[in-house]
Design a protein around this motif. Structure first.
Motif, PDB file in Angstrom:
ATOM      1  N   ARG A   1       2.199   1.781  -3.451  1.00  0.00           N
ATOM      2  CA  ARG A   1       1.191   2.313  -4.370  1.00  0.00           C
ATOM      3  C   ARG A   1       0.942   3.795  -4.113  1.00  0.00           C
ATOM      4  O   ARG A   1       0.742   4.587  -5.049  1.00  0.00           O
ATOM      5  CB  ARG A   1      -0.107   1.503  -4.234  1.00  0.00           C
ATOM      6  CG  ARG A   1      -0.029   0.096  -4.826  1.00  0.00           C
ATOM      7  CD  ARG A   1      -1.406  -0.544  -4.949  1.00  0.00           C
ATOM      8  NE  ARG A   1      -2.029  -0.777  -3.652  1.00  0.00           N
ATOM      9  CZ  ARG A   1      -1.919  -1.900  -2.954  1.00  0.00           C
ATOM     10  NH1 ARG A   1      -1.190  -2.907  -3.442  1.00  0.00           N
ATOM     11  NH2 ARG A   1      -2.541  -2.045  -1.808  1.00  0.00           N
ATOM     12  N   THR A   2       0.940   4.202  -2.831  1.00  0.00           N
ATOM     13  CA  THR A   2       0.751   5.618  -2.498  1.00  0.00           C
ATOM     14  C   THR A   2       1.884   6.461  -3.074  1.00  0.00           C
ATOM     15  O   THR A   2       1.650   7.551  -3.633  1.00  0.00           O
ATOM     16  CB  THR A   2       0.682   5.793  -0.968  1.00  0.00           C
ATOM     17  OG1 THR A   2      -0.412   5.036  -0.448  1.00  0.00           O
ATOM     18  CG2 THR A   2       0.499   7.257  -0.604  1.00  0.00           C
TER      19      THR A   2
ATOM     20  N   ASP B   1       1.513   6.953  -6.794  1.00  0.00           N
ATOM     21  CA  ASP B   1       0.542   7.984  -7.190  1.00  0.00           C
ATOM     22  C   ASP B   1       1.217   9.347  -7.301  1.00  0.00           C
ATOM     23  O   ASP B   1       0.856  10.175  -8.157  1.00  0.00           O
ATOM     24  CB  ASP B   1      -0.603   8.046  -6.172  1.00  0.00           C
ATOM     25  CG  ASP B   1      -1.496   6.807  -6.221  1.00  0.00           C
ATOM     26  OD1 ASP B   1      -1.468   6.096  -7.248  1.00  0.00           O
ATOM     27  OD2 ASP B   1      -2.181   6.546  -5.212  1.00  0.00           O
ATOM     28  N   LYS B   2       2.201   9.580  -6.431  1.00  0.00           N
ATOM     29  CA  LYS B   2       2.901  10.874  -6.439  1.00  0.00           C
ATOM     30  C   LYS B   2       4.072  10.867  -7.431  1.00  0.00           C
ATOM     31  O   LYS B   2       4.491  11.928  -7.903  1.00  0.00           O
ATOM     32  CB  LYS B   2       3.436  11.195  -5.041  1.00  0.00           C
ATOM     33  CG  LYS B   2       2.345  11.335  -3.986  1.00  0.00           C
ATOM     34  CD  LYS B   2       2.969  11.611  -2.626  1.00  0.00           C
ATOM     35  CE  LYS B   2       1.907  11.732  -1.542  1.00  0.00           C
ATOM     36  NZ  LYS B   2       2.507  11.960  -0.192  1.00  0.00           N
TER      37      LYS B   2
ATOM     38  N   ARG C   1       0.836  -1.215   0.000  1.00  0.00           N
ATOM     39  CA  ARG C   1       0.000   0.000   0.000  1.00  0.00           C
ATOM     40  C   ARG C   1       0.865   1.257   0.000  1.00  0.00           C
ATOM     41  O   ARG C   1       0.582   2.224  -0.717  1.00  0.00           O
ATOM     42  CB  ARG C   1      -0.929  -0.002   1.222  1.00  0.00           C
ATOM     43  CG  ARG C   1      -2.119  -0.948   1.098  1.00  0.00           C
ATOM     44  CD  ARG C   1      -3.198  -0.596   2.118  1.00  0.00           C
ATOM     45  NE  ARG C   1      -2.701  -0.661   3.484  1.00  0.00           N
ATOM     46  CZ  ARG C   1      -2.725  -1.759   4.239  1.00  0.00           C
ATOM     47  NH1 ARG C   1      -3.222  -2.892   3.753  1.00  0.00           N
ATOM     48  NH2 ARG C   1      -2.267  -1.732   5.478  1.00  0.00           N
ATOM     49  N   ARG C   2       1.923   1.250   0.808  1.00  0.00           N
ATOM     50  CA  ARG C   2       2.817   2.416   0.841  1.00  0.00           C
ATOM     51  C   ARG C   2       3.463   2.637  -0.518  1.00  0.00           C
ATOM     52  O   ARG C   2       3.620   3.779  -0.976  1.00  0.00           O
ATOM     53  CB  ARG C   2       3.899   2.216   1.908  1.00  0.00           C
ATOM     54  CG  ARG C   2       3.387   2.394   3.331  1.00  0.00           C
ATOM     55  CD  ARG C   2       4.471   2.100   4.349  1.00  0.00           C
ATOM     56  NE  ARG C   2       5.612   2.995   4.231  1.00  0.00           N
ATOM     57  CZ  ARG C   2       6.729   2.879   4.956  1.00  0.00           C
ATOM     58  NH1 ARG C   2       6.816   1.891   5.860  1.00  0.00           N
ATOM     59  NH2 ARG C   2       7.721   3.715   4.806  1.00  0.00           N
TER      60      ARG C   2
END
Length: 868
Positions: A857-858, A861-862, A854-855
């Motif tokens: 993927r976050t 996004d940036k 999850r980290r």
């Protein structure tokens, strides 16, 4: 009442232990039943006690156990017992482990060992077990095995919590597990005491994670068994069975100490009878080997021939440890060799059997390769050789085997069968030139070196192969010439020796493995790599150890190859007195012997042993300052302080280590010990802290990142800090680079990088590529600051190289560290490598793996460049 240790003087031993064949050596039996000594301390001997007789032998100060007198009784002249039956063995390696009744062991200055043993000494119970194990007189099988218990579980957090012998156990395990330090192993280990039927601690058990471990004789580094996939495996099968029962009552530990551990041994699981030469006629229980009864040999032969993976390797190690000894053969030697040869045709890995049979015949094939080809053999060795000759057609046929590892192993055994020389010499010469495998070519040439004659076609072939482009082939040719031509100077083969030592054995389980000199897959227990071992044994055999030392030291002054340097450093330790010093120690120069001082001065001109130890500081300026070859730095200045009630003048680095052992620190968190705190101020103080943390004297001071910031702030405006840290960065980077080239595991010390690199970055100095070894990884702002100072391309490369490191159980920490700085190098290459790491831990740590994903993927996004 207690067993005792007493010395036999050199003149007495040389007079009484000489027969028509000369002075007895290792493996011989000193036929004595008396000790002519009346020292009153010997009156402590009682019924059931033993008198262990030792003597000190050249070269150096080898300590030999020459006899064990069981239940001796006093007479008018001394002490009398039944005639000794214990073979002579070298116990020099046990000196540091003997405790004696005082608990302080044997303390002797160089050259004074014999003098220090003049007075008989009482032995501790652990000493008796250790000496009996070393001499082969320990027979646990005869004891009743009941009442074993695992007690006193603990999880040490630092080396300081461990007794010296426990630290030595972990250093031994570190060699096996590929971990460079005790600190790296401790998070995954649990230590238990194992008490015996009398309630005494007999063994010490280290459990590694869930299903592995090692068992040591209490108080020593003598390994007596293993835990492999939750199964005990010991030479003494009765002991293994009883330990399995005892472990079945254990609660499962936090680190996974095994519950219900089973015993492994006895008959094969499928019930088939293990192959042996006329097995139905052999009473294996009536035969002996180095570990006692040979009844387990057929089972181990079956595992070696038809087992798979680790089981096969373990069987090889077990049989090798039981049947191969220096100048020693056993009742089971010849029958075991015959059984191994019987199993050859159906074996999955016949190369291991070939090497093992050669080792049995020659009491290790290296020794046999060096001996005269027509020299006499012990009776058991002759019988083993006869078993091999009976299968000559099969053995010669294996020179055409499909697998290179088999073709490479056959010459070892054929070289020990001179009766077949007329048939095998042409075949070996053809293999040495025409075979596609360099390992087979090298092996064939080494066989020629024993079977051939000086001035023959064999010598001409070796001369020609010295020009081969292959390091292994040209190096083996030079080594073969040194063996074939007795008077050939080592210096004449200097280029070939350098190429030989620059060859690195490939990874395990591949076809290009050279099985000679312990280079086969199961030889991790060898103290020297195969090329180094070959040269060392040849030099000893020819009494040319000084010539070999001079050669490798001279070559190392200009050599930058890591493989050569690693092996050359090991040769220096093996052939010099430095090798007897503790691997983590640094000595005062005044404590060095003349030979040690001479070797140290030559080492100071090289990068050998880059991280020091064995009495030496790290290579480079620290070693030269230590020897007085360069002006002293802050760590080398003398300081006067009181230690143990005495005023002493010592160099700062030595005094610092002494204060650390005694915990002489203030409560305010100052990294300097109180007794030397006032002697270091300003830039000298900071340089000393940074220099010590760089490993220059095999030590470090306790300091955290917050304190480092305070130390840097205190020097604001001080001239010279940047220049000093640049010099330290050059030195530490060069040492770490040399260590990594030699195959050392990478270390990531955030305090070292912060101490040296932060002052340079904040002064606007660009970071050299050679300093990148100092960059650590951690979730700390200082780590980001250092990485940000690198150009983008180098930053990405540095993070990628850290991620490529196999962190093992610490993989989750590795993932966290990279996620913390991933925005500084958002590349698809790093993201893919991260995903592979996350997948690696997903099975054991699914929740944590999902959180990491999850980290990632976050971040993607940036930073679209991550491509996730």
């Amino acid at each position: 009442m207690a067993s005792m240790l007493a010395i036999v003087s050199r003149p007495v031993f040389e007079k009484e232990a000489t027969d028509e064949s000369g002075l007895l050596g290792i493996g011989g039996v000193y036929r004595t039943g008396c000790y002519r000594g009346r020292n009153k301390r010997l009156e402590a001997l009682g019924k059931g006690d033993a008198l262990f007789l030792v003597t000190v032998r050249p070269p150096g100060e080898q300590l030999w156990l020459v006899a064990v007198l069981e239940s001796p009784e006093p007479t008018g002249e001394g002490w009398q017992a039944k005639e000794n039956q214990t073979p002579i063995c070298d116990i020099s390696h046990l000196l540091q482990e003997l405790k004696l009744d005082t608990g302080k062991g044997v303390a002797a200055k160089p050259g004074r060992l014999a003098m220090s043993l003049q007075t008989p000494r009482k032995l501790a119970a652990s000493d008796v077990r250790l000496l009996r194990a070393a001499s082969g007189s320990l027979r646990l099988k005869s004891e009743k095995k009941s009442g074993y218990a695992f007690t006193n579980p603990r999880k040490p957090r630092s080396p300081e919590e461990l007794a010296p012998h426990l630290q030595r156990q972990l250093r031994a395990l570190g060699e096996i597990h590929g971990r460079a330090s005790i600190e790296e192993q401790l998070p995954f280990l649990e230590l238990w005491d194992v008490t015996g039927p009398r309630g005494e601690v007999e063994l010490e058990a280290w459990f590694y994670l869930v299903d592995s471990g090692s068992l040591f004789m209490a108080g020593s580094t003598e390994e007596v068994g293993k835990v492999i996939q939750s199964c005990f495996e010991c030479q003494d099968e009765d002991l293994a069975r009883e330990l399995g029962k005892a472990a079945g009552a254990l609660p499962e530990g936090e680190l996974g100490a095994p519950r219900g551990v089973e015993w492994v041994g006895g008959e094969p699981e499928d019930g088939k009878r293990a192959p042996a030469a006329r097995a139905e006629e052999i009473d294996w229980k009536a035969l002996d080997h180095a570990q006692g009864s040979a009844r387990g040999v057929p089972s181990q032969v079956e595992k070696l021939a038809r087992g798979g993976g680790q089981k096969r390797a373990d069987a090889f190690f077990s049989l090798h440890g039981s049947l191969v000894g220096q100048n020693a053969w056993f009742g089971a030697s010849a029958p075991a060799a015959a059984a191994l040869l019987e199993a050859l045709s159906g074996a999955k890995e016949p190369d291991l059997i070939l090497v093992l049979v050669a080792d049995i015949i020659g009491a290790d094939h290296t020794r046999a390769w060096l001996s005269p080809k027509a020299g006499p053999l012990a009776a058991q060795a002759e019988l083993a050789r006869a078993a091999a000759l009976a299968r000559k057609d099969e053995l010669v046929g294996l020179l055409e085997a499909k697998k290179p590892v088999v073709r490479a192993a056959v010459p070892i055994l054929l070289s020990l069968l001179p009766e077949l020389a007329q048939q095998t010499l042409p075949l070996l010469m053809r293999a040495a030139v025409e075979d596609r495998s360099d390992a087979v070519k090298a092996s064939a040439m080494l066989g020629l070196a024993r079977l051939g004659e000086p001035g023959s076609r064999a010598e001409a072939l070796l001369e020609a192969q010295r020009r081969s482009e292959s390091r292994l082939v040209s190096g083996a040719a030079s080594l073969g010439l040194l063996r074939l031509v007795p008077g050939r100077p080592f210096a004449d083969e200097a280029p070939g020796i350098q190429r030989w030592l620059g060859w690195q054995a490939p990874r395990l389980w591949v076809d290009e493995l050279l099985p000679w000199f312990g280079g086969h897959m199961s030889a991790w227990h060898q103290p020297l790599p195969a090329p180094a071992r070959a040269l060392v044994e040849l030099a000893r055999h020819r009494d040319r150890t000084e010539a070999l030392l001079d050669l490798v030291l001279a070559a190392a002054e200009t050599h930058t190859d890591g493989v050569f340097s690693s092996q050359a450093g090991k040769i220096v330790l093996e052939l010099s007195e430095l090798g007897a010093r503790d691997a983590d120690s640094v000595a005062l120069v005044g404590e060095l012997s003349a030979q040690e001082r001479q070797i140290a001065e030559k080492l100071a001109r090289t990068c050998l042993l880059p991280q020091g130890g064995h009495g030496l500081p790290a290579a480079g300026r620290p070693r030269r300052r230590w020897l007085g070859l360069e002006p002293p730095g802050p760590l080398d200045e003398n300081v006067e302080l009181e230690l143990d009630g005495e005023r002493k003048v010592l160099p700062v680095w030595y005094a610092w280590r002494a204060c650390q052992r005694m915990q002489l620190f203030a409560d305010d968190g100052d990294p300097l010990p109180v007794p030397i705190k006032d002697s270091l101020q300003g830039l000298d103080r900071y340089e000393a802290i940074a220099d010590l943390n760089s490993g220059s004297y095999r030590s470090a001071c306790r300091i955290d990142l917050e304190r480092i910031e305070q130390e840097i702030a205190a020097l604001a405006g001080e001239q010279g800090l940047v220049e000093r840290m640049e010099r330290l960065a050059d030195e530490a980077g060069a040492r770490l680079g040399a260590a990594l080239r030699e195959g050392a595991r990478p270390t990531f010390d955030k305090t070292l990088g912060a101490l040296i690199l932060l002052p340079l970055i904040r002064a606007g100095r660009p970071l050299k590529a050679e300093w990148e070894q100092l960059i650590a990884f951690d979730e700390a702002p200082q780590v980001r600051e250092i990485l940000e100072a690198l150009p983008a391309e180098r930053r990405e490369a540095r993070i990628s190289s850290y991620l490529a490191w196999d962190a093992g159980p610490a993989t989750s920490y590795q993932i966290e560290h990279v996620l913390y700085v991933l925005d500084l190098a958002p590349s698809e290459r790093i993201a893919r490598a991260l995903l592979q790491k996350i997948e690696k831990i997903a099975k054991k740590l699914p929740d944590r793996a999902e959180a990491y994903a999850r980290r990632l993927r976050t971040l993607a996004d940036k930073h679209p460049a991550l491509g996730v």
